[in-house]
Design a protein around this motif. Structure first.
Motif, mmCIF file in Angstrom:
data_model
loop_
_atom_site.group_PDB
_atom_site.id
_atom_site.type_symbol
_atom_site.label_atom_id
_atom_site.label_comp_id
_atom_site.label_asym_id
_atom_site.label_seq_id
_atom_site.Cartn_x
_atom_site.Cartn_y
_atom_site.Cartn_z
ATOM 1 N N ARG A 171 0.837 -1.212 0.000
ATOM 2 C CA ARG A 171 0.000 0.000 0.000
ATOM 3 C C ARG A 171 0.867 1.255 0.000
ATOM 4 N NH1 ARG A 171 -4.275 -1.802 4.693
ATOM 5 N NH2 ARG A 171 -5.752 -2.933 3.373
ATOM 6 N N GLU A 172 1.889 1.257 0.864
ATOM 7 C CA GLU A 172 2.747 2.430 0.955
ATOM 8 C C GLU A 172 3.522 2.638 -0.341
ATOM 9 O OE1 GLU A 172 2.815 4.799 3.250
ATOM 10 O OE2 GLU A 172 1.104 3.692 4.076
ATOM 11 N N LYS A 173 3.987 1.573 -0.949
ATOM 12 C CA LYS A 173 4.713 1.661 -2.219
ATOM 13 C C LYS A 173 3.795 2.183 -3.319
ATOM 14 C CE LYS A 173 7.343 -1.260 -5.478
ATOM 15 N NZ LYS A 173 8.525 -0.378 -5.572
ATOM 16 N N PHE A 174 2.578 1.660 -3.362
ATOM 17 C CA PHE A 174 1.572 2.089 -4.349
ATOM 18 C C PHE A 174 1.328 3.590 -4.210
ATOM 19 C CE2 PHE A 174 -2.048 0.207 -6.894
ATOM 20 C CZ PHE A 174 -2.637 1.396 -7.259
ATOM 21 N N TYR A 175 1.149 4.049 -2.966
ATOM 22 C CA TYR A 175 0.830 5.461 -2.719
ATOM 23 C C TYR A 175 2.034 6.367 -2.987
ATOM 24 C CZ TYR A 175 -0.691 9.719 -0.355
ATOM 25 O OH TYR A 175 -1.015 11.019 -0.075
ATOM 26 N N GLU A 185 4.747 5.880 -4.820
ATOM 27 C CA GLU A 185 5.336 5.866 -6.156
ATOM 28 C C GLU A 185 4.312 6.013 -7.279
ATOM 29 O OE1 GLU A 185 7.708 2.365 -6.596
ATOM 30 O OE2 GLU A 185 8.819 2.692 -4.719
ATOM 31 N N GLY A 186 3.037 5.893 -6.957
ATOM 32 C CA GLY A 186 2.012 5.900 -7.996
ATOM 33 C C GLY A 186 1.546 7.282 -8.415
ATOM 34 N N HIS A 187 0.776 7.318 -9.493
ATOM 35 C CA HIS A 187 0.240 8.557 -10.057
ATOM 36 C C HIS A 187 -1.265 8.442 -10.266
ATOM 37 C CE1 HIS A 187 4.438 9.258 -10.965
ATOM 38 N NE2 HIS A 187 4.171 10.457 -11.459
ATOM 39 N N MET A 188 -1.930 9.574 -10.108
ATOM 40 C CA MET A 188 -3.322 9.690 -10.535
ATOM 41 C C MET A 188 -3.307 10.161 -11.980
ATOM 42 S SD MET A 188 -6.610 9.612 -9.932
ATOM 43 C CE MET A 188 -7.056 9.842 -8.198
ATOM 44 N N VAL A 189 -3.932 9.403 -12.845
ATOM 45 C CA VAL A 189 -3.971 9.737 -14.273
ATOM 46 C C VAL A 189 -5.425 10.012 -14.656
ATOM 47 C CG1 VAL A 189 -3.536 8.899 -16.608
ATOM 48 C CG2 VAL A 189 -1.946 8.334 -14.759
ATOM 49 N N SER A 236 1.102 11.390 -3.874
ATOM 50 C CA SER A 236 1.644 12.026 -2.677
ATOM 51 C C SER A 236 1.667 13.549 -2.745
ATOM 52 C CB SER A 236 3.062 11.521 -2.403
ATOM 53 O OG SER A 236 3.901 11.748 -3.528
ATOM 54 N N SER A 237 1.555 14.128 -3.946
ATOM 55 C CA SER A 237 1.598 15.586 -4.064
ATOM 56 C C SER A 237 0.261 16.191 -4.466
ATOM 57 C CB SER A 237 2.668 16.001 -5.081
ATOM 58 O OG SER A 237 2.344 15.536 -6.378
ATOM 59 N N LEU A 238 -0.763 15.377 -4.631
ATOM 60 C CA LEU A 238 -2.075 15.900 -5.019
ATOM 61 C C LEU A 238 -2.686 16.704 -3.880
ATOM 62 C CD1 LEU A 238 -3.818 12.944 -6.901
ATOM 63 C CD2 LEU A 238 -3.469 15.250 -7.804
ATOM 64 N N VAL A 293 -17.407 12.873 -16.853
ATOM 65 C CA VAL A 293 -16.576 13.667 -17.764
ATOM 66 C C VAL A 293 -15.155 13.126 -17.822
ATOM 67 C CG1 VAL A 293 -15.586 15.955 -18.193
ATOM 68 C CG2 VAL A 293 -17.961 15.733 -17.398
ATOM 69 N N LEU A 294 -14.649 12.688 -16.673
ATOM 70 C CA LEU A 294 -13.265 12.216 -16.591
ATOM 71 C C LEU A 294 -13.209 10.711 -16.343
ATOM 72 C CD1 LEU A 294 -11.707 14.983 -14.290
ATOM 73 C CD2 LEU A 294 -11.680 14.892 -16.791
ATOM 74 N N GLN A 295 -12.159 10.101 -16.863
ATOM 75 C CA GLN A 295 -11.848 8.712 -16.564
ATOM 76 C C GLN A 295 -10.552 8.697 -15.769
ATOM 77 O OE1 GLN A 295 -11.736 6.607 -20.294
ATOM 78 N NE2 GLN A 295 -13.959 6.572 -20.502
ATOM 79 N N LEU A 296 -10.593 8.165 -14.568
ATOM 80 C CA LEU A 296 -9.431 8.159 -13.683
ATOM 81 C C LEU A 296 -8.782 6.786 -13.668
ATOM 82 C CD1 LEU A 296 -10.760 10.176 -10.594
ATOM 83 C CD2 LEU A 296 -9.738 11.018 -12.722
ATOM 84 N N ASP A 297 -7.482 6.808 -13.573
ATOM 85 C CA ASP A 297 -6.720 5.565 -13.516
ATOM 86 C C ASP A 297 -5.672 5.716 -12.421
ATOM 87 O OD1 ASP A 297 -5.534 3.142 -14.022
ATOM 88 O OD2 ASP A 297 -4.336 3.857 -15.707
ATOM 89 N N LEU A 298 -5.653 4.782 -11.477
ATOM 90 C CA LEU A 298 -4.631 4.779 -10.435
ATOM 91 C C LEU A 298 -3.448 3.975 -10.955
ATOM 92 C CD1 LEU A 298 -6.833 4.103 -7.266
ATOM 93 C CD2 LEU A 298 -6.315 6.270 -8.392
ATOM 94 N N ASP A 299 -2.403 4.668 -11.331
ATOM 95 C CA ASP A 299 -1.240 4.032 -11.956
ATOM 96 C C ASP A 299 -0.137 3.847 -10.914
ATOM 97 O OD1 ASP A 299 0.854 3.207 -13.474
ATOM 98 O OD2 ASP A 299 1.108 5.089 -14.576
ATOM 99 N N PRO A 300 0.100 2.612 -10.446
ATOM 100 C CA PRO A 300 1.115 2.392 -9.413
ATOM 101 C C PRO A 300 2.530 2.364 -9.958
ATOM 102 C CG PRO A 300 0.121 0.311 -10.009
ATOM 103 C CD PRO A 300 -0.608 1.368 -10.798
ATOM 104 N N GLY A 301 2.663 2.258 -11.269
ATOM 105 C CA GLY A 301 3.989 2.099 -11.858
ATOM 106 C C GLY A 301 4.103 0.728 -12.508
ATOM 107 N N GLU A 302 5.317 0.226 -12.650
ATOM 108 C CA GLU A 302 5.547 -1.046 -13.315
ATOM 109 C C GLU A 302 5.154 -2.222 -12.433
ATOM 110 O OE1 GLU A 302 6.247 -1.212 -16.367
ATOM 111 O OE2 GLU A 302 6.758 0.901 -16.710
#
Length: 781
Positions: free
Chosen positions: A175-179, A181-185, A210-212, A228-237
């Motif tokens: 969870r901590e790694k996901f949060y 290192e991840g991005h809201m897209v 982490s910066s949102l 209107v928007l499509q959100l994707d939680l992108d954790p990385g590779e």
């Protein structure tokens, strides 16, 4: 234990936290403790006390849940010392539930059925023998339901993945790694480009979780909910997480089967649970940030400068339905009401001006409060003509002031307003509210649900229970910080006094109506159902002006009157002579009057109160002067310096009403030449400021402002202009840009983009026209 934990978290003395928890447990209110129990708490203020109260509730619930979990596991015969220690050490509810998950009763899963079929040893064999062929190992574990190697290996995989999901430490790490290192897209939904124009900044957007900031999270979530928007939680590779899982489980030497099982577990279970957790975490973070901003803004609005006890004409602007008008005297009593029709389609400008001038002269109006809703600027111009007309006739010119009308319509249609004005039309009640909120914003705004005052963004998107609790606390602290006149306060205002319930508030007003004004605070004891505890909590915040005891007009609590008596005896001055006598008071040493019951902090407060009795913490009254000829967004030109009123402060900046029916934005980056971490450190709601116009977007109805009057138009940054960028919105994109967006429009404070400018050529206040107007208005007859 709870006191120690809170003290460490808030960096305050444990002794003070323990005392605060004890006082709260005994039924004392936060305002009372903050003001009159400083010795016990070490001077903790109301904000710290509310933080202690909220955190104590959470920790108490956590401890109760721990006891339930321990009992449940012990009943299963699976509780050992190591597990007990892990549960005791859990510092969050999420962590506790992670530990408890393997022991929870649940519906039978594929993993449970595989374990019952004896496939758990197969998992161990597959992990311990990476060189062996999985099919050969599986051949030794065939059974009913698992007739071949393929079925047995699928059962083994279910057990393996379930074991990963039940590993509390692993889940927490992921969870901590996901949060971290991840991005809201975000990207625009197909076909929603035109419809979702206000979310344009997020059509191609990516930013680390982490910066949102809170406002951006809420804007994204609202855009998603509106389709209107499509959100994707992108954790990385995915490979990074799979390696992390393998390392955590000590699987350095592993087979292809184990790698595939890890991949399957991450993609089908762990990434989904982590994503849900991160989404919830973001929502909670956003709500917490939004609530703090709401609270700060509401406090500023409630503690805005009161115009004071002056006769006021309230104008609730409108076009077709006319301008609703109400005159109230210096006590807020309604003297007269009328509806005039100066605007389209009736266009009875001169008749409206003359009627209001006559009304103002008749009742000695000193202030004209103009609501800032539809037709506000046109009505403000009318108010100025009325004021000029009166001044020309030799009368005292009333001062027109633009007043926020947020929530006025809510009050007008409320049962409270119906009880207060049973025979008055609903539309006119709003004009009364507008007039009164200019005289005393606090006294009038307490009649309105705090959520309807329009002090924050996305207030409908946050937890409504938390919002109500937060805003109610702000109202309570504001009311008690200012104090309440016991002989004039309304029921809604009295309800906000510490220790006064709605029933007691009604009883106080009923007693006052039946027996006349209170002469002393002691008389409160005669109010039905107002017992010793309620008196203790409320007395210091209830003031009596011109009563039998001069101390009753101060914030000195009756329990401490003996301290003032001692000062009086020492100085040889009567209490009335001592009050306001700065020369004498400044010679007194608080330590000389401290007792076992009242320490130096309390005595210091008493001396300060005696020096300036009943002092109002609110600022001096000041009004903004809108520029003539600038009444709509298209009138605004880059480089203009205008005066305006701050209507709302957000994490990214502040909105300012410059009189064009659409607030402009001062981005945090344009507030000062120095770095600004929090806009509230520079500016507050209700403040009158001068701002420079940097950029104007008429199509989008956006105005970019700066508090730095030496800024040059066109040099605004993307942040200042409200524009946004975001690169790499695709899944797994390498080059992610940080979004810079305004974060959505401010909601709730306006009823849309309002038309500006009064049409038609109207008569000017000059020559014969002025003479006729004066005569019609009743002057010079």
């Amino acid at each position: 234990m709870i006191a120690e934990t809170i003290a460490q978290e808030l960096s305050v003395p444990e002794k003070g936290v323990a005392a605060a928890l004890t006082l709260l447990g005994e039924g004392n209110t936060v305002p009372f403790i903050a003001r009159y129990r400083k010795e016990a708490t070490g001077g903790l203020d109301d904000t710290q006390l509310r933080a202690i109260e909220e955190r104590a509730t959470y920790l108490t619930e956590l401890q109760e849940r721990k006891e339930t979990v321990l009992a449940a596991i012990e009943e299963q015969g699976k509780l050992d010392d190591e597990l007990r220690q892990r549960i005791d050490a859990a510092d969050t509810k999420a962590r506790l539930e992670d530990i408890y998950r393997p022991y929870k009763k649940r519906r039978k899963t594929k993993a449970d059925m595989a374990r019952e079929a004896g496939l758990a040893p197969l998992v161990d064999a597959l992990v311990d023998n990476p060189a062996a062929a999985p099919e050969e190992l599986a051949a030794g574990y065939l059974s009913e339901g698992y007739p071949d190697a393929k079925a047995a290996l699928e059962g083994a995989r279910a057990i393996f993945v379930d074991d990963l999901a039940m590993d509390a430490d692993l889940v927490e790490d992921l969870r901590e790694k996901f949060y971290s290192e991840g991005h809201m897209v975000a990207r625009v939904a197909e076909g929603k480009e035109a419809e979702g124009g206000k979310y344009r900044d997020y059509f191609d957007f990516s930013e680390p979780f982490s910066s949102l900031p809170s406002h951006r999270i809420l804007a994204l979530l609202r855009g998603e909910s509106e389709g209107v928007l499509q959100l994707d939680l992108d954790p990385g590779e995915d490979a990074d997480f799979e390696r992390h899982i393998a390392t955590h489980r000590g699987l350095a030497d592993r087979s292809a089967w184990v790698d595939k099982a890890i991949h399957w577990g991450w993609r089908t279970k762990l990434s989904l649970s982590c994503g849900l957790d991160v989404r919830m975490r973001l929502k909670e973070t956003a709500e917490d940030g939004a609530l703090k901003i709401f609270a700060k803004n509401l406090r500023d609005v409630l503690l805005a400068a009161p115009a004071g006890q002056r006769a006021t004409l309230g104008l609730d602007p409108g076009y077709r339905n006319g301008v609703k008008c109400a005159v109230v005297d210096n006590t807020g009593k309604v003297l007269d009401t009328v509806v005039v029709y100066p605007h389209q389609p009736q266009n009875k400008w001169d008749a409206a001006r003359d009627a209001l001038a006559h009304l103002s002269a008749q009742h000695g109006v000193e202030l004209i409060a103009v609501g800032n809703g539809t037709a506000s600027r046109e009505t403000d111009k009318l108010a100025h003509e009325v004021a000029d007309l009166i001044a020309t006739a030799g009368g005292t010119r009333p001062t027109p002031v633009t007043v926020s009308e947020a929530g006025a319509s809510v009050y007008s249609a409320s049962q409270l307003a119906a009880d207060e004005f049973p025979d008055m039309d609903v539309s006119l009640r709003g004009a009364v509210s507008i007039a009164r909120r200019l005289q005393d914003p606090l006294a009038e705004l307490v009649k309105i649900d705090p959520k309807s005052i329009g002090v924050g963004q996305y207030q409908h998107d946050v937890n409504q229970t938390h919002l109500a609790r937060t805003l109610d606390a702000v109202v309570e602290d504001a009311v008690n910080g200012v104090g309440v006149d016991l002989n004039t306060a309304s029921v809604p205002l009295l309800e906000r006094v510490a220790g006064v319930s709605p029933t007691l508030a009604e009883n106080i007003v009923r007693y006052r109506n039946e027996h006349g004004s209170f002469a002393t605070r002691k008389e409160l004891a005669k109010v039905p159902r107002l017992g010793p505890k309620a008196f203790e909590q409320s007395a210091g915040f209830l003031r009596i002006t011109g009563g039998d005891d001069p101390l009753d007009a101060s914030a000195v609590h009756p329990e401490a009157y003996s301290v003032v008596t001692a000062m009086s005896q020492t100085t040889g001055l009567g209490v009335a002579e001592l009050i306001g006598n700065s020369r004498v008071l400044h010679t007194l040493n608080p330590a000389d009057y401290a007792t076992a019951e009242f320490g130096v902090p309390t005595v210091t407060d008493i001396l300060a109160e005696l020096d300036k009795p009943g002092r109002d913490p609110r600022p001096q009254f000041k009004t903004a002067a809108f520029k003539e000829g600038v009444s709509k967004v298209s009138d605004v030109k880059p480089g203009m310096v205008l005066e305006g009123t701050v209507t709302n402060v957000a994490a990214f900046g502040a909105f300012v009403d410059v009189g064009v029916h659409q607030d402009g934005l001062v981005h945090v980056s344009a507030m000062s030449h120095d770095f600004v971490a929090d806009p509230h450190d520079v500016i507050r709601s209700g403040e009158v400021v001068k701002v420079k116009m940097l950029d104007v977007d008429v199509d989008r109805q956006r105005i970019s402002l700066s508090l730095r009057l030496d800024d040059e138009p066109g040099a605004a940054s993307e942040k200042g202009s409200g524009k946004g960028t975001g690169k790499g919105a695709g899944k797994g994109a390498k080059n992610r840009g940080r979004g810079k967006g305004q974060g959505g429009k401010r909601g709730g404070n306006r009823s849309g983009n309002r038309a500006g400018g009064r049409g038609g050529n109207r008569s000017q206040n000059a020559g014969g026209a002025m003479a006729d107007a004066l005569k019609k208005a009743g002057f010079g007859q």
